[in-house]
Scaffold this active site. Structure first.
Site, PDB file in Angstrom:
ATOM      1  CB  SER A 134     -18.828  -5.961  -2.296  1.00  0.00           C
ATOM      2  OG  SER A 134     -17.626  -5.226  -2.257  1.00  0.00           O
ATOM      3  CB  SER A 135     -17.738  -1.453  -5.341  1.00  0.00           C
ATOM      4  OG  SER A 135     -16.731  -1.380  -4.350  1.00  0.00           O
ATOM      5  CB  CYS A 136     -14.384  -5.728  -4.351  1.00  0.00           C
ATOM      6  SG  CYS A 136     -15.208  -6.926  -3.309  1.00  0.00           S
ATOM      7  CE1 TYR A 175     -16.989 -10.719   1.013  1.00  0.00           C
ATOM      8  CE2 TYR A 175     -16.648  -9.162  -0.778  1.00  0.00           C
ATOM      9  CZ  TYR A 175     -17.258  -9.499   0.412  1.00  0.00           C
ATOM     10  OH  TYR A 175     -18.136  -8.624   1.000  1.00  0.00           O
ATOM     11  CE  LYS A 189     -20.897 -10.354   0.331  1.00  0.00           C
ATOM     12  NZ  LYS A 189     -22.113 -10.078   1.130  1.00  0.00           N
ATOM     13  CG  HIS A 238     -12.115  -3.227   4.629  1.00  0.00           C
ATOM     14  ND1 HIS A 238     -13.098  -3.828   5.375  1.00  0.00           N
ATOM     15  CD2 HIS A 238     -12.111  -3.856   3.428  1.00  0.00           C
ATOM     16  CE1 HIS A 238     -13.682  -4.775   4.643  1.00  0.00           C
ATOM     17  NE2 HIS A 238     -13.103  -4.814   3.471  1.00  0.00           N
TER      18      HIS A 238
HETATM   19  O1  GFB Z   1      -9.466  -1.457   2.188  1.00  0.00           O
HETATM   20  P1  GFB Z   1      -8.743  -2.421   1.337  1.00  0.00           P
HETATM   21  O2  GFB Z   1      -8.156  -3.604   2.005  1.00  0.00           O
HETATM   22  O3  GFB Z   1      -9.765  -2.845   0.238  1.00  0.00           O
HETATM   23  O4  GFB Z   1      -7.522  -1.683   0.604  1.00  0.00           O
HETATM   24  P2  GFB Z   1      -9.847  -3.108  -1.329  1.00  0.00           P
HETATM   25  C1  GFB Z   1      -7.715  -0.536  -0.181  1.00  0.00           C
HETATM   26  C2  GFB Z   1      -6.383   0.004  -0.659  1.00  0.00           C
HETATM   27  O5  GFB Z   1      -5.686   0.576   0.450  1.00  0.00           O
HETATM   28  C3  GFB Z   1      -5.424  -1.024  -1.282  1.00  0.00           C
HETATM   29  C4  GFB Z   1      -4.353   0.105   0.488  1.00  0.00           C
HETATM   30  O6  GFB Z   1      -4.771  -0.440  -2.387  1.00  0.00           O
HETATM   31  C5  GFB Z   1      -4.432  -1.285  -0.139  1.00  0.00           C
HETATM   32  O7  GFB Z   1      -3.159  -1.709  -0.595  1.00  0.00           O
HETATM   33  N1  GFB Z   1      -3.855   0.127   1.877  1.00  0.00           N
HETATM   34  C6  GFB Z   1      -2.894   0.949   2.351  1.00  0.00           C
HETATM   35  C7  GFB Z   1      -4.260  -0.669   2.891  1.00  0.00           C
HETATM   36  N2  GFB Z   1      -2.628   0.689   3.626  1.00  0.00           N
HETATM   37  C8  GFB Z   1      -3.474  -0.303   4.002  1.00  0.00           C
HETATM   38  C9  GFB Z   1      -3.677  -0.989   5.229  1.00  0.00           C
HETATM   39  O8  GFB Z   1      -3.025  -0.748   6.234  1.00  0.00           O
HETATM   40  N3  GFB Z   1      -4.653  -1.939   5.260  1.00  0.00           N
HETATM   41  C10 GFB Z   1      -5.406  -2.235   4.138  1.00  0.00           C
HETATM   42  N4  GFB Z   1      -6.368  -3.166   4.240  1.00  0.00           N
HETATM   43  N5  GFB Z   1      -5.206  -1.621   2.956  1.00  0.00           N
HETATM   44  C11 GFB Z   1     -11.300  -5.056  -0.513  1.00  0.00           C
HETATM   45  C12 GFB Z   1     -11.613  -6.453  -0.931  1.00  0.00           C
HETATM   46  O9  GFB Z   1     -10.423  -4.557  -1.401  1.00  0.00           O
HETATM   47  O10 GFB Z   1     -12.451  -4.236  -0.559  1.00  0.00           O
HETATM   48  C13 GFB Z   1     -12.735  -6.974  -0.199  1.00  0.00           C
HETATM   49  O11 GFB Z   1     -10.473  -7.261  -0.815  1.00  0.00           O
HETATM   50  C14 GFB Z   1     -13.851  -5.985   0.119  1.00  0.00           C
HETATM   51  O12 GFB Z   1     -13.219  -8.068  -0.906  1.00  0.00           O
HETATM   52  C15 GFB Z   1     -13.424  -4.551   0.280  1.00  0.00           C
HETATM   53  O13 GFB Z   1     -14.843  -6.068  -0.834  1.00  0.00           O
HETATM   54  C16 GFB Z   1     -14.559  -3.556   0.168  1.00  0.00           C
HETATM   55  O14 GFB Z   1     -10.781  -2.077  -1.850  1.00  0.00           O
HETATM   56  O15 GFB Z   1      -8.542  -3.179  -2.034  1.00  0.00           O
END
Ligand code: GFB
Length: 320
Positions: free
Chosen positions: A113-115, A142, A146, A185
């Site tokens: 994953s890119s993260c 995580y 990975k 996400h």
């Molecule tokens: O999609 P997300 O949880 O993944 O969040 P990450 C991306 C961005 O969207 C963050 C914002 O800056 C969040 O704060 N965001 C805004 C929200 N509103 C929301 C919401 O309602 N829900 C969520 N979830 N985010 C994950 C990793 O990070 O990326 C995992 O934690 C995984 O390990 C995934 O690899 C691809 O890109 O921040």
């Protein structure tokens, strides 16, 4: 052997076929004419259980494995349940990769994953940035799991000469996603929240964080095409990035979702929620040179995903 078309009649196991990625990979393999596809639900086979995984591989002996089974979640789920993300993913990976090697799978694709790249990796992120700096702390557990999977693939190649590979997808979305209100996400979360707000006439919708982090979004059908393309055209130890090569700030993403859903109220940013890494745009030069490129534009992909979500709501089958 390493770089060659896959035999459409070979037994192919898609681990995690009920998930966003595995589901898309399975559909793509079916469309490509693969005839001997093997799947198991988590109820039928708990991939965290070494004896069960061993018995499954001893019986089925797949020639090819697409390793799309993982415990995944959004930023809040990752930061709230790090012990589960670390332990479940390590177990699942070790069990599946070891058994694949032991029971003669000649090809395997592992998904990173890119993260898992360093938090402040130079942008766009090249494959050789892996393990060059500290991780983003909201998903470090995580990421370590990975990274271990990527290393396991490299170790199996080195020790046994296996043609196993790893891909590094960017943030994914599409039909089959998990729409849990807090665990998912950003895209499924926002689709769900905006859709509910549009239907109830809520005056505002809350978006987590500051809206300034930038993210890149790849439609899962594009990833599925990439998986098969890589199994047929890539055979190196280094993981290879799979992305679109463009990103956008979360604020713009939220505005786009609001537009697609038809929500006209206000957006409120909740800065008590984590932003996560400021940016993680992948350098996709390597996979482009192999002849694969993302095809689904974000607006089209989101429109289709929203339509799919509405069908699930109507049918009462939203996954969360
Ligand atoms: O999609 P997300 O949880 O993944 O969040 P990450 C991306 C961005 O969207 C963050 C914002 O800056 C969040 O704060 N965001 C805004 C929200 N509103 C929301 C919401 O309602 N829900 C969520 N979830 N985010 C994950 C990793 O990070 O990326 C995992 O934690 C995984 O390990 C995934 O690899 C691809 O890109 O921040």
């Amino acid at each position: 052997m390493g770089i060659a078309p896959l035999d459409r009649g070979d037994r192919t196991y898609v681990a995690g076929h009920r998930g966003l990625v595995g589901g898309a990979v399975l559909r793509h393999l079916q469309a490509q004419g693969f005839t001997d596809l093997v799947t198991r639900t988590s109820g039928e086979l708990d991939l965290r259980d070494p004896a069960a995984v061993e018995a499954f591989f001893a019986e089925q002996r797949p020639a090819t494995v697409v390793m799309a089974a993982a415990k995944v979640g959004g930023i809040l789920a990752n930061s709230t349940y790090p012990a589960d993300f670390l332990s479940d993913n390590l177990r699942i990976q070790v069990n599946v990769l070891d058994a694949a090697a032991r029971y003669g799978a000649t090809k395997l694709l592992f998904l990173g994953s890119s993260c898992i790249y360093p938090k402040f990796a130079p942008q766009p992120i090249r494959e050789d940035s892996l393990l060059t700096g500290p991780l983003e702390e909201t998903n470090d557990a995580y990421a370590i799991a990975k990274i271990s999977g990527v290393l396991q693939v490299q170790a199996l190649r080195r020790q046994y000469g296996l043609h196993y590979i790893s891909a590094m997808p960017t943030n994914l979305y599409g039909p089959g996603d998990n729409f849990h209100p807090t665990g998912s996400h950003v895209l499924p979360s926002l689709i769900r929240r905006f859709d509910e707000a549009a239907r109830t006439g809520a005056p505002s919708v809350t978006v987590w964080g500051t809206g300034t982090p930038r993210r890149e979004f790849l439609h899962v059908d594009d990833l599925a095409r990439a998986c098969v393309h890589l199994l047929e055209n890539y055979d190196e130890p280094e993981p290879i990035n799979v992305g679109v090569g463009e990103d956008l700030p979360i604020r713009e993403l939220a505005e786009l979702v609001a537009e697609i859903v038809g929500y006209q109220g206000e957006l409120v940013f909740d800065s008590t929620k984590p932003d996560g890494t400021p940016r993680k745009l992948l350098d996709v030069g390597k996979i482009h040179a192999l002849g694969w490129k993302a095809q689904v534009g974000l607006r089209d992909g989101l429109t289709e995903t929203y339509r799919w979500y509405q069908e699930q709501v109507a049918a009462g089958t939203v996954r969360s």
